[in-house]
Design an enzyme around this catalytic site. Structure first.
Site, PDB file in Angstrom:
ATOM      1  N   SER A   1       0.817  -1.209   0.000  1.00 49.41           N
ATOM      2  CA  SER A   1       0.000   0.000   0.000  1.00 49.41           C
ATOM      3  C   SER A   1       0.857   1.268   0.000  1.00 49.41           C
ATOM      4  O   SER A   1       1.742   1.397  -0.835  1.00 49.41           O
ATOM      5  CB  SER A   1      -0.953  -0.061   1.190  1.00 49.41           C
ATOM      6  OG  SER A   1      -2.079   0.705   0.932  1.00 49.41           O
TER       7      SER A   1
ATOM      8  N   TRP B   1      -9.882   0.426  -5.263  1.00 50.40           N
ATOM      9  CA  TRP B   1      -9.331   1.741  -4.896  1.00 50.40           C
ATOM     10  C   TRP B   1      -7.893   1.892  -5.424  1.00 50.40           C
ATOM     11  O   TRP B   1      -7.470   2.970  -5.816  1.00 50.40           O
ATOM     12  CB  TRP B   1      -9.380   1.853  -3.369  1.00 50.40           C
ATOM     13  CG  TRP B   1      -8.901   3.130  -2.755  1.00 50.40           C
ATOM     14  CD1 TRP B   1      -7.809   3.286  -1.957  1.00 50.40           C
ATOM     15  CD2 TRP B   1      -9.513   4.429  -2.835  1.00 50.40           C
ATOM     16  NE1 TRP B   1      -7.689   4.585  -1.544  1.00 50.40           N
ATOM     17  CE2 TRP B   1      -8.731   5.319  -2.064  1.00 50.40           C
ATOM     18  CE3 TRP B   1     -10.637   4.936  -3.492  1.00 50.40           C
ATOM     19  CZ2 TRP B   1      -9.027   6.673  -1.925  1.00 50.40           C
ATOM     20  CZ3 TRP B   1     -10.949   6.284  -3.346  1.00 50.40           C
ATOM     21  CH2 TRP B   1     -10.146   7.129  -2.576  1.00 50.40           C
TER      22      TRP B   1
ATOM     23  N   LYS C   1       4.329   2.108  -2.280  1.00 48.85           N
ATOM     24  CA  LYS C   1       4.752   3.306  -3.024  1.00 48.85           C
ATOM     25  C   LYS C   1       6.208   3.616  -2.636  1.00 48.85           C
ATOM     26  O   LYS C   1       7.070   3.877  -3.478  1.00 48.85           O
ATOM     27  CB  LYS C   1       3.857   4.508  -2.677  1.00 48.85           C
ATOM     28  CG  LYS C   1       2.338   4.261  -2.789  1.00 48.85           C
ATOM     29  CD  LYS C   1       1.522   5.480  -2.387  1.00 48.85           C
ATOM     30  CE  LYS C   1       0.135   5.231  -1.837  1.00 48.85           C
ATOM     31  NZ  LYS C   1      -0.895   4.623  -2.616  1.00 48.85           N
TER      32      LYS C   1
ATOM     33  N   HIS D   1      -7.617  -5.717  -0.206  1.00 46.75           N
ATOM     34  CA  HIS D   1      -6.400  -4.981   0.079  1.00 46.75           C
ATOM     35  C   HIS D   1      -5.723  -5.568   1.323  1.00 46.75           C
ATOM     36  O   HIS D   1      -6.206  -5.388   2.436  1.00 46.75           O
ATOM     37  CB  HIS D   1      -6.828  -3.529   0.331  1.00 46.75           C
ATOM     38  CG  HIS D   1      -5.711  -2.555   0.419  1.00 46.75           C
ATOM     39  ND1 HIS D   1      -4.956  -2.184  -0.671  1.00 46.75           N
ATOM     40  CD2 HIS D   1      -5.229  -1.845   1.467  1.00 46.75           C
ATOM     41  CE1 HIS D   1      -4.068  -1.289  -0.297  1.00 46.75           C
ATOM     42  NE2 HIS D   1      -4.204  -1.065   1.002  1.00 46.75           N
TER      43      HIS D   1
HETATM   44  C1  GTR Z   1      -5.350   4.643   1.736  1.00 44.09           C
HETATM   45  C2  GTR Z   1      -4.725   5.431   0.608  1.00 44.09           C
HETATM   46  C3  GTR Z   1      -4.038   4.500  -0.320  1.00 44.09           C
HETATM   47  C4  GTR Z   1      -3.147   3.516   0.410  1.00 44.09           C
HETATM   48  C5  GTR Z   1      -3.725   3.046   1.709  1.00 44.09           C
HETATM   49  C6  GTR Z   1      -2.753   2.389   2.679  1.00 44.09           C
HETATM   50  O1  GTR Z   1      -6.087   5.411   2.580  1.00 44.09           O
HETATM   51  O2  GTR Z   1      -5.745   6.136  -0.046  1.00 44.09           O
HETATM   52  O3  GTR Z   1      -3.308   5.242  -1.281  1.00 44.09           O
HETATM   53  O4  GTR Z   1      -1.896   4.054   0.597  1.00 44.09           O
HETATM   54  O5  GTR Z   1      -4.299   4.063   2.437  1.00 44.09           O
HETATM   55  O6  GTR Z   1      -1.583   2.741   2.735  1.00 44.09           O
HETATM   56  O7  GTR Z   1      -3.197   1.524   3.423  1.00 44.09           O
END
Ligand code: GTR
Length: 431
Positions: free
Chosen positions: A268, A359, A272, A409
């Site tokens: 997540s 998402w 990045k 996720h």
């Molecule tokens: C969310 C964000 C994503 C992702 C995620 C995470 O809120 O919008 O880009 O980074 O968090 O890191 O769990």
């Protein structure tokens, strides 16, 4: 006078109302493939001056150009390797996890006097495997104690995000958070297959909230009265990536670790950071992005799920100041994320998506990896063979790897098993 005051009051009221309106208008992500706008990706194989990129020119010119574009417009420039850097081994156990593991805790400091920023690293190594061993390195979200229920792990004392589900209510991790994220790390499975794990809490590098960069690593690098990073200097993702490289500074000196076989993995937002770390630092021999989505592996130009404007609004501290110029202007951004993945060439890179994680735009993650393949192919490595996504749980394992699995996720055992298969393949290890 009185009329003037009234005008001011009405203006004030309007401002309050419009702010309240902006805050309550909900962002509606696009999840409809037919509504993805047509777009053209920036050409990886053209120099900024329009001339063709050959394999030789990739190395001498294009790679640097693309790197500068990401620094200037997306993640911001980071300070590089510090002059003074030292560490202290805080604990070691030669028979952790019932004798399966060596466990070390090492604190890394960015200052010479060991005051100031401390990054607390946890390392597990397979005890009986011949050393040095390959290692997966990844940042964790809530402290090292969450990766395993092992009582020997020090519970983080750093500020952590509140999370009711995990019982964190006052930004402090309680004892009860031991092992709560064990399924995302699979320590025993890694050890069984001869891999080590190195992990640290990302908030040790920069706590994940917008305080205008007063805490964390940024102030250590302010110059001459500077109070926050300049618009082209590092945000938090840049800082987390920088921290990953500082861990490599240490791992290179640890004789139990094979420094030619360090894989960086992130989930997540930390995916990045893993991609950006892998792009910048060639000591990462292999790079893994898990569900990294917007600002990670996914193409911004698709505007599917989380968008550029949305991420800058929810997380104003993640990217550099210049990146905000591109809110709702994706097509003007001089890069897209296929170029980030291409910066890793020709080192192996693996992108993992989850079917229900819309998402993060699984198709956008796949297409970025596919479009990065041009550079891998040009340089004689093998990217993804087709722009058609593979079926669920049908991993592709070339020098670029990809899978999409069922579910949401998360990081699962399935994901880790594929990451290890991919590492076995490229690190030339038997199963
Ligand atoms: C969310 C964000 C994503 C992702 C995620 C995470 O809120 O919008 O880009 O980074 O968090 O890191 O769990």
């Amino acid at each position: 006078m009185i009329a003037g005051k009234k005008v001011i009051t009405i203006l004030g009221l309007l401002t309050v109302l419009s702010t309240a309106f902006a805050q309550t208008t909900e962002f509606k992500p696009n999840y409809d493939e037919s509504k993805v706008p047509p777009f053209t990706l920036p050409d990886l194989l053209k120099l900024n001056d329009g001339s063709e990129v050959t394999a030789a020119r990739w190395w001498t010119r294009r790679r640097q150009e693309v790197m500068r574009l990401f620094e200037e417009h997306v993640y911001g420039k980071a300070p590089g390797r510090p002059g003074t850097f030292n560490w202290e081994q805080k604990s070691i156990s030669m028979d952790a996890l019932g004798g399966k593991a060596i466990r070390k805790e090492v604190t890394l400091y960015v200052t010479s006097n060991q005051s100031g920023l401390a990054m607390n690293l946890l390392i597990y190594l397979p005890r009986n495997a011949p050393k040095p061993v390959p290692v997966f390195l990844g940042l964790n979200f809530y402290g090292n104690q969450t990766v395993h229920s092992d009582p020997g792990i020090t519970v983080t004392e750093s500020w952590v995000r509140n999370n009711e589900e995990l019982g964190i209510t006052d930004n402090k991790a309680p004892e009860s958070t031991r092992g709560v994220r064990a399924s995302r790390w699979q320590v025993e499975k890694l050890l069984e297959r001869g891999y080590g794990l190195a992990t640290l809490y990302y908030g040790d590098i920069d706590p994940d909230f917008d305080d205008e960069f007063k805490n964390g690593i940024h102030p250590y690098y302010y110059r001459g009265g500077q109070r926050r990073p300049a618009p082209d200097q590092w945000g938090s993702i840049g800082a987390w990536a920088w921290g990953l490289s500082r861990v490599v500074d240490y791992l290179e000196k640890d004789s139990d670790v094979d420094k030619r076989k360090i894989a960086v993995m992130g989930h997540s937002r930390l995916g990045k950071a893993a991609l950006w770390a892998g792009a910048q630092d060639e000591r990462f021999a292999l790079v893994i992005s898990n569900n990294s989505g917007c600002g990670g592996a996914a193409l911004f130009r698709r505007r599917f799920g989380e968008t550029l404007e949305r991420i800058n609004t929810s997380f104003p501290h993640w990217f550099c100041g210049n990146f905000k110029e591109y809110n709702n202007r994706e097509d003007d951004l001089p890069v897209d994320q296929h170029m980030l993945i291409a910066l890793i060439a020709t080192r192996p890179v693996y992108v993992a998506s989850a079917q229900e994680d819309l998402w993060a735009d699984p198709r956008g993650e796949f297409l970025a990896a596919y479009n990065a393949s041009k550079v891998y192919d040009l340089l004689g490595a093998k990217g993804l063979p087709s722009n058609q996504m593979p079926d669920l749980s049908q991993p592709i394992m070339n020098t670029i790897g990809y899978h999409i699995r069922p579910g949401e996720h998360d990081v699962t055992l399935y994901d880790w098993e594929r990451f290890m298969d991919f590492a076995d393949l490229h690190f030339k290890r038997g199963k």
